[in-house]
Motif scaffolding. Structure first.
Motif, mmCIF file in Angstrom:
data_model
loop_
_atom_site.group_PDB
_atom_site.id
_atom_site.type_symbol
_atom_site.label_atom_id
_atom_site.label_comp_id
_atom_site.label_asym_id
_atom_site.label_seq_id
_atom_site.Cartn_x
_atom_site.Cartn_y
_atom_site.Cartn_z
ATOM 1 N N GLY A 62 -29.152 0.424 -64.480
ATOM 2 C CA GLY A 62 -28.651 -0.631 -63.604
ATOM 3 C C GLY A 62 -29.568 -0.871 -62.417
ATOM 4 O O GLY A 62 -29.813 -2.017 -62.026
ATOM 5 N N THR A 63 -30.100 0.203 -61.864
ATOM 6 C CA THR A 63 -31.034 0.081 -60.746
ATOM 7 C C THR A 63 -32.299 -0.642 -61.175
ATOM 8 O O THR A 63 -32.763 -1.570 -60.513
ATOM 9 N N VAL A 64 -32.851 -0.218 -62.305
ATOM 10 C CA VAL A 64 -34.080 -0.835 -62.815
ATOM 11 C C VAL A 64 -33.838 -2.300 -63.158
ATOM 12 O O VAL A 64 -34.640 -3.170 -62.816
ATOM 13 N N PHE A 65 -32.726 -2.591 -63.809
ATOM 14 C CA PHE A 65 -32.402 -3.963 -64.203
ATOM 15 C C PHE A 65 -32.285 -4.862 -62.979
ATOM 16 O O PHE A 65 -32.846 -5.956 -62.933
ATOM 17 N N SER A 66 -31.576 -4.389 -61.958
ATOM 18 C CA SER A 66 -31.385 -5.183 -60.749
ATOM 19 C C SER A 66 -32.697 -5.414 -60.008
ATOM 20 O O SER A 66 -32.993 -6.539 -59.583
ATOM 21 N N LEU A 67 -33.478 -4.361 -59.838
ATOM 22 C CA LEU A 67 -34.752 -4.508 -59.125
ATOM 23 C C LEU A 67 -35.729 -5.387 -59.895
ATOM 24 O O LEU A 67 -36.452 -6.189 -59.301
ATOM 25 N N ASN A 69 -34.996 -7.853 -61.946
ATOM 26 C CA ASN A 69 -34.556 -9.245 -61.796
ATOM 27 C C ASN A 69 -34.848 -9.781 -60.404
ATOM 28 O O ASN A 69 -35.263 -10.933 -60.252
ATOM 29 N N MET A 70 -34.650 -8.966 -59.381
ATOM 30 C CA MET A 70 -34.934 -9.400 -58.022
ATOM 31 C C MET A 70 -36.424 -9.711 -57.847
ATOM 32 O O MET A 70 -36.788 -10.728 -57.259
ATOM 33 N N VAL A 71 -37.286 -8.855 -58.376
ATOM 34 C CA VAL A 71 -38.731 -9.072 -58.268
ATOM 35 C C VAL A 71 -39.125 -10.362 -58.973
ATOM 36 O O VAL A 71 -39.924 -11.149 -58.461
ATOM 37 N N ARG A 72 -38.567 -10.614 -60.144
ATOM 38 C CA ARG A 72 -38.899 -11.845 -60.881
ATOM 39 C C ARG A 72 -38.402 -13.098 -60.172
ATOM 40 O O ARG A 72 -39.064 -14.128 -60.191
ATOM 41 N N LYS A 73 -37.228 -13.019 -59.554
ATOM 42 C CA LYS A 73 -36.699 -14.191 -58.849
ATOM 43 C C LYS A 73 -37.466 -14.472 -57.567
ATOM 44 O O LYS A 73 -37.699 -15.629 -57.220
ATOM 45 N N LEU A 74 -37.863 -13.422 -56.855
ATOM 46 C CA LEU A 74 -38.585 -13.615 -55.593
ATOM 47 C C LEU A 74 -40.056 -13.934 -55.804
ATOM 48 O O LEU A 74 -40.642 -14.700 -55.062
ATOM 49 N N GLY A 75 -40.666 -13.348 -56.826
ATOM 50 C CA GLY A 75 -42.103 -13.496 -56.994
ATOM 51 C C GLY A 75 -42.530 -14.369 -58.145
ATOM 52 O O GLY A 75 -43.702 -14.687 -58.263
ATOM 53 N N GLY A 76 -41.624 -14.727 -59.016
ATOM 54 C CA GLY A 76 -41.984 -15.535 -60.168
ATOM 55 C C GLY A 76 -42.104 -14.693 -61.423
ATOM 56 O O GLY A 76 -42.044 -13.463 -61.393
ATOM 57 N N GLU A 77 -42.280 -15.353 -62.532
ATOM 58 C CA GLU A 77 -42.336 -14.677 -63.842
ATOM 59 C C GLU A 77 -43.552 -13.779 -63.993
ATOM 60 O O GLU A 77 -43.550 -12.848 -64.789
#
Length: 165
Positions: A62-67, A69-77
């Protein structure tokens, strides 16, 4: 550098392999990461029930999944999540092209483990699990990796390469 634990998650988010190495008694300079079920109040651990191995794996995923997704949303694909560090441990993450996820928890002094996780994938997992005709392709219901050659090669890799110090 000390390796605390290692997890493999399949593309369905099931933990198919987990292994713990170090404990506080085995290492005088390293401490095991505190389970999220232990809270510190005034410098002492509060008495709470410890988590099962399955719950521990779910929290790690859950931690890895959340982080991720956050990195992809903030920084792009093009951006990817590689690791994070707390005061107790450092979590390293590697995702294969088949969406198999490798997670390793180490001490805080360790550098990037991306190449090491990639080597574990190529030299241990692919060699002894993927290429094994008796090994299941899918792991329904959380049936994990049960391969003595994989475990022996992983143990040897961690002992020789990672725990050299």
């Amino acid at each position: 550098m000390v390796v605390y634990s290692f997890y493999i998650f399949d593309r369905h988010a099931d933990c198919i392999y987990k292994r713990r190495w170090a404990s506080p008694a085995n290492s005088t300079t390293a401490r095991l990461p505190k389970s999220s079920s232990q809270a510190y109040i005034n410098g002492t651990a509060a008495n709470r029930p410890t988590l099962s191995a399955e719950d521990d794996a779910k929290l790690v995923f859950g931690t890895v999944f959340s982080l991720r997704n956050m990195v992809r949303k903030l920084g792009g694909e093009d951006d990817s999540f590689l690791s994070y560090r707390t005061s107790q441990y450092k979590l390293h993450f590697y995702e294969t092209p088949t969406n198999t996820k490798f997670v390793m928890l180490t001490d805080t002094k360790s550098g990037s483990m991306r190449i090491a996780l990639q080597q574990i994938y190529v030299n241990c997992y692919v060699e002894y699990v993927v290429k094994n005709p008796l090994s299941p392709v899918e792991h329904p219901g959380g049936i994990g990796v049960d391969n003595e050659l994989f475990e022996a090669s992983l143990e040897q890799f961690v002992d020789r390469v990672l725990n050299m110090s």
